[in-house]
Design an enzyme around this catalytic site. Structure first.
Site, PDB file in Angstrom:
ATOM      1  N   GLU A 151       0.842  -1.197   0.000  1.00 43.64           N
ATOM      2  CA  GLU A 151       0.000   0.000   0.000  1.00 43.64           C
ATOM      3  C   GLU A 151       0.878   1.250   0.000  1.00 43.64           C
ATOM      4  OE1 GLU A 151      -3.344   0.358  -0.432  1.00 43.64           O
ATOM      5  OE2 GLU A 151      -2.549   2.370  -0.616  1.00 43.64           O
ATOM      6  N   PHE A 152       0.489   2.235  -0.818  1.00 40.34           N
ATOM      7  CA  PHE A 152       1.292   3.463  -0.933  1.00 40.34           C
ATOM      8  C   PHE A 152       0.547   4.696  -0.424  1.00 40.34           C
ATOM      9  CE2 PHE A 152       2.748   0.444  -4.132  1.00 40.34           C
ATOM     10  CZ  PHE A 152       4.116   0.414  -3.876  1.00 40.34           C
ATOM     11  N   ARG A 154      -0.936   7.758   1.764  1.00 32.85           N
ATOM     12  CA  ARG A 154      -0.329   8.616   2.787  1.00 32.85           C
ATOM     13  C   ARG A 154      -1.406   9.043   3.768  1.00 32.85           C
ATOM     14  NH1 ARG A 154       1.205  12.915  -1.538  1.00 32.85           N
ATOM     15  NH2 ARG A 154      -0.852  12.158  -2.109  1.00 32.85           N
ATOM     16  N   LEU A 250      11.501  17.336  -1.828  1.00 27.57           N
ATOM     17  CA  LEU A 250      12.690  18.165  -1.612  1.00 27.57           C
ATOM     18  C   LEU A 250      12.318  19.275  -0.627  1.00 27.57           C
ATOM     19  CD1 LEU A 250      14.460  18.610  -5.085  1.00 27.57           C
ATOM     20  CD2 LEU A 250      15.061  17.090  -3.205  1.00 27.57           C
ATOM     21  N   GLY A 253      13.277  20.309   6.622  1.00 28.26           N
ATOM     22  CA  GLY A 253      12.526  20.462   7.861  1.00 28.26           C
ATOM     23  C   GLY A 253      13.314  19.870   9.009  1.00 28.26           C
ATOM     24  N   CYS A 260       6.066   5.054   9.200  1.00 31.51           N
ATOM     25  CA  CYS A 260       6.552   4.272   8.050  1.00 31.51           C
ATOM     26  C   CYS A 260       8.026   4.481   7.718  1.00 31.51           C
ATOM     27  CB  CYS A 260       5.688   4.564   6.829  1.00 31.51           C
ATOM     28  SG  CYS A 260       4.034   3.878   6.993  1.00 31.51           S
ATOM     29  N   LYS A 320       2.748  14.724  10.573  1.00 32.39           N
ATOM     30  CA  LYS A 320       2.459  15.514   9.373  1.00 32.39           C
ATOM     31  C   LYS A 320       1.053  16.080   9.523  1.00 32.39           C
ATOM     32  CE  LYS A 320       1.307  13.360   5.638  1.00 32.39           C
ATOM     33  NZ  LYS A 320       1.048  12.458   4.517  1.00 32.39           N
TER      34      LYS A 320
HETATM   35  P1  NAD Z   1      -2.044   0.283  12.757  1.00 33.52           P
HETATM   36  O1  NAD Z   1      -1.255   0.028  13.974  1.00 33.52           O
HETATM   37  O2  NAD Z   1      -2.817   1.565  12.626  1.00 33.52           O
HETATM   38  O3  NAD Z   1      -3.087  -0.913  12.501  1.00 33.52           O
HETATM   39  C1  NAD Z   1      -2.777  -2.254  12.658  1.00 33.52           C
HETATM   40  C2  NAD Z   1      -4.012  -2.957  13.207  1.00 33.52           C
HETATM   41  O4  NAD Z   1      -3.759  -4.358  13.226  1.00 33.52           O
HETATM   42  C3  NAD Z   1      -4.366  -2.557  14.630  1.00 33.52           C
HETATM   43  O5  NAD Z   1      -5.720  -2.149  14.685  1.00 33.52           O
HETATM   44  C4  NAD Z   1      -4.159  -3.839  15.446  1.00 33.52           C
HETATM   45  O6  NAD Z   1      -5.051  -3.967  16.525  1.00 33.52           O
HETATM   46  C5  NAD Z   1      -4.378  -4.908  14.379  1.00 33.52           C
HETATM   47  N1  NAD Z   1      -3.761  -6.200  14.687  1.00 33.52           N
HETATM   48  C6  NAD Z   1      -2.516  -6.454  15.146  1.00 33.52           C
HETATM   49  N2  NAD Z   1      -2.333  -7.776  15.318  1.00 33.52           N
HETATM   50  C7  NAD Z   1      -3.477  -8.379  14.928  1.00 33.52           C
HETATM   51  C8  NAD Z   1      -3.905  -9.732  14.864  1.00 33.52           C
HETATM   52  N3  NAD Z   1      -3.080 -10.715  15.231  1.00 33.52           N
HETATM   53  N4  NAD Z   1      -5.162  -9.993  14.427  1.00 33.52           N
HETATM   54  C9  NAD Z   1      -5.978  -9.000  14.047  1.00 33.52           C
HETATM   55  N5  NAD Z   1      -5.631  -7.683  14.084  1.00 33.52           N
HETATM   56  C10 NAD Z   1      -4.398  -7.389  14.533  1.00 33.52           C
HETATM   57  O7  NAD Z   1      -1.007   0.150  11.545  1.00 33.52           O
HETATM   58  P2  NAD Z   1      -1.098   0.841  10.087  1.00 33.52           P
HETATM   59  O8  NAD Z   1      -0.522   2.218  10.137  1.00 33.52           O
HETATM   60  O9  NAD Z   1      -2.453   0.628   9.527  1.00 33.52           O
HETATM   61  O10 NAD Z   1      -0.040  -0.063   9.289  1.00 33.52           O
HETATM   62  C11 NAD Z   1      -0.332  -1.402   8.922  1.00 33.52           C
HETATM   63  C12 NAD Z   1       0.699  -1.841   7.904  1.00 33.52           C
HETATM   64  O11 NAD Z   1       0.588  -1.052   6.713  1.00 33.52           O
HETATM   65  C13 NAD Z   1       2.151  -1.680   8.367  1.00 33.52           C
HETATM   66  O12 NAD Z   1       2.914  -2.713   7.850  1.00 33.52           O
HETATM   67  C14 NAD Z   1       2.568  -0.355   7.723  1.00 33.52           C
HETATM   68  O13 NAD Z   1       3.952  -0.274   7.509  1.00 33.52           O
HETATM   69  C15 NAD Z   1       1.828  -0.419   6.398  1.00 33.52           C
HETATM   70  N6  NAD Z   1       1.555   0.886   5.803  1.00 33.52           N
HETATM   71  C16 NAD Z   1       1.157   1.921   6.586  1.00 33.52           C
HETATM   72  C17 NAD Z   1       0.870   3.160   5.990  1.00 33.52           C
HETATM   73  C18 NAD Z   1       0.452   4.310   6.853  1.00 33.52           C
HETATM   74  O14 NAD Z   1       0.464   5.436   6.340  1.00 33.52           O
HETATM   75  N7  NAD Z   1       0.051   4.118   8.088  1.00 33.52           N
HETATM   76  C19 NAD Z   1       0.992   3.315   4.611  1.00 33.52           C
HETATM   77  C20 NAD Z   1       1.370   2.218   3.829  1.00 33.52           C
HETATM   78  C21 NAD Z   1       1.657   1.000   4.441  1.00 33.52           C
END
Ligand code: NAD
Length: 433
Positions: A151-152, A154, A250, A253, A260, A320
């Site tokens: 997923e990309f 933001r 660019l 800050g 991430c 952010k």
């Molecule tokens: P988050 O912490 O907001 O959400 C993760 C969720 O997973 C939580 O609600 C947690 O309770 C749940 N969870 C954990 N273990 C579990 C299990 N065993 N069974 C069921 N649910 C479970 O995290 P996020 O920011 O949504 O990120 C999730 C993934 O996506 C990460 O790998 C992150 O790097 C990636 N990602 C995040 C973003 C971003 O902007 N936040 C963007 C792209 C990719």
């Protein structure tokens, strides 16, 4: 299609609500019972523009539901996305406990073919482990595919990013998995890059590492500008107009943060080391970022001299704008560093105060930006929220003990502040006044 999203956080909820909006039937599952019971009452556990309405509309249309019943969710869906967190361990290695746990639970609940899709950001070769985990826990004769679909999006523009992506990456090993994912994403009308699973996993880490490199590059340039009296904003503009370089990312800050970039860079450095490649470039990107986060403290001292007993007004806590996410936010680290030096902190953020109250101690949380300024020795802007761009600086000048503005995001025109009678301190540009 019938879809389950395992993990209802920033990525899982947005993904689930958007797939529902596209006409699919979606279950957002999570093992956090409090989160799920809140969602059932229509309360979003996160602030993301437009998300609460999108959830409400799709719940009403019976396309979106929430559950802690992992077994039931797996039973009723053909495609299962894994969107749980992959946080860093102390060593920097990604903690994949959540991924393993979910993969095992899916396997134990499967009664027929399922496509299991990694949506979480994971190190290359995680797909192999997910396959092995599922194989060793499913009943005999049950078929499945694993795919990678990083997923990309933001935070702050997540819905629009999901609905209008630059590209969709799907890493697959079978025609069936490929066809299912292409059909699911077809309504978005975006370019789809089909690769094998390892390439897809790498595309995500490589993309985030490249973006972090651009930020550290301009931050390094800002240090040089600072030393010679050049202006980093002019340098960035002059560089960015070259189409081979581009202006985005660019922006100098106080260093990148959030949930991430720091974590993904650490995980990429770690997996590279593990497979025998010393990614020294990324180690420098990380070191420059850490230096930049300390640099602002030096800047503050250069104008305030003694920090002890000074009151510092801080605007912005989230990493952010347009999000309430404070994970690895530079503001939190900076506030703690200033407190260690004996400063008193007053702070305001449009959305992140609730989360910040859980981690910051002895901070005065204010109702708005002007309350922050009242009686403060300087104003420090850390997050570039739009509402901070519209402040009444004549009013602020009267409220501050001294008209001193430290702009951690270079979001103001120095002339405007100088004309309003302020001393203006930016990053990689001359201190004025
Ligand atoms: P988050 O912490 O907001 O959400 C993760 C969720 O997973 C939580 O609600 C947690 O309770 C749940 N969870 C954990 N273990 C579990 C299990 N065993 N069974 C069921 N649910 C479970 O995290 P996020 O920011 O949504 O990120 C999730 C993934 O996506 C990460 O790998 C992150 O790097 C990636 N990602 C995040 C973003 C971003 O902007 N936040 C963007 C792209 C990719």
């Amino acid at each position: 299609m019938k879809i389950t999203i395992m993990g209802s956080g920033y990525v899982g909820l947005v993904t689930g609500a958007c797939f529902a909006e596209l006409g699919n039937t979606v279950i957002c599952a999570d093992n956090d019972a409090k989160k799920i019971s809140g969602l059932k009452k229509g309360i979003s556990p996160i602030f993301e523009p437009g998300l609460e309405e999108l959830i409400a509309n799709n719940v009403k249309a019976k396309r979106l539901s929430f559950s802690t019943d992992i077994k039931g969710a797996v039973k009723s869906s053909e495609i299962i996305f894994i969107a749980v967190g992959t946080p860093p361990q102390d060593s920097g290695e990604a903690d994949l406990t959540g991924i393993e746990n979910v993969a095992r639970n899916i396997a134990l609940s499967m009664s027929g073919y399922r496509l299991i899709v990694e949506k979480s950001t994971v190190p290359v070769e995680t797909g192999e482990w997910v396959k092995k985990t599922i194989s060793s826990h499913i009943g005999s004769g049950i078929k499945f595919d694993v795919a990678s679909n990083p997923e990309f999006l933001r935070e702050g523009s997540a819905i629009s990013d999901f609905m209008h992506p630059d590209r969709i990456v799907i890493g697959v090993e079978s025609k069936k998995a490929r066809d299912l994912l292409i059909a699911l994403y077809r309504p978005l009308n975006a370019p789809i890059v089909v690769t094998n699973i390892k390439s897809a996993e790498l595309i995500k880490h490589a993309s985030n590492a490249f973006l972090a490199t651009k930020i550290s590059f301009i931050n390094a340039i800002s240090q040089i500008c600072d030393k010679v009296g050049a202006d980093v904003e002019e340098v960035a503009q002059g560089m960015g107009l070259d189409r081979r370089i581009g202006r985005s990312f660019l922006s100098t800050g106080i260093g990148y943060g959030g949930s991430c970039f720091p974590k993904d860079l650490d995980a990429f450095i770690h997996i590279s080391d593990k497979i025998g490649y010393n990614f020294s470039l990324l180690k420098s990107v990380k070191a420059i970022n850490e230096e930049q986060r300390r640099f602002i403290l030096k800047k503050i001292k250069s104008v305030l001299w003694i920090i002890k007993d000074k009151t510092i007004g801080v605007l912005g806590l989230s990493f952010k704008p347009d999000t309430d996410d404070i994970r690895n936010a530079p503001a939190i680290e900076l506030i703690r560093a200033l407190q260690e030096e004996g400063a008193k902190i007053k702070v305001y953020d449009p959305q992140a105060m609730k989360k910040a109250k859980q981690v910051l101690k002895k901070v005065i949380f204010c109702k708005n930006s002007y309350e922050v300024c009242k009686g403060s020795d300087c104003l420090l802007v850390v997050t570039e929220w739009n509402e901070f761009k519209e402040l009444d600086f004549a009013k602020i000048k009267k409220l501050l003990k001294r008209p001193l503005l430290i702009d951690g995001r270079n979001m103001y025109e120095p002339e405007k502040l100088i004309n309003a009678g302020f001393t203006y301190v930016g990053i990689g540009r001359k201190t004025h006044g």
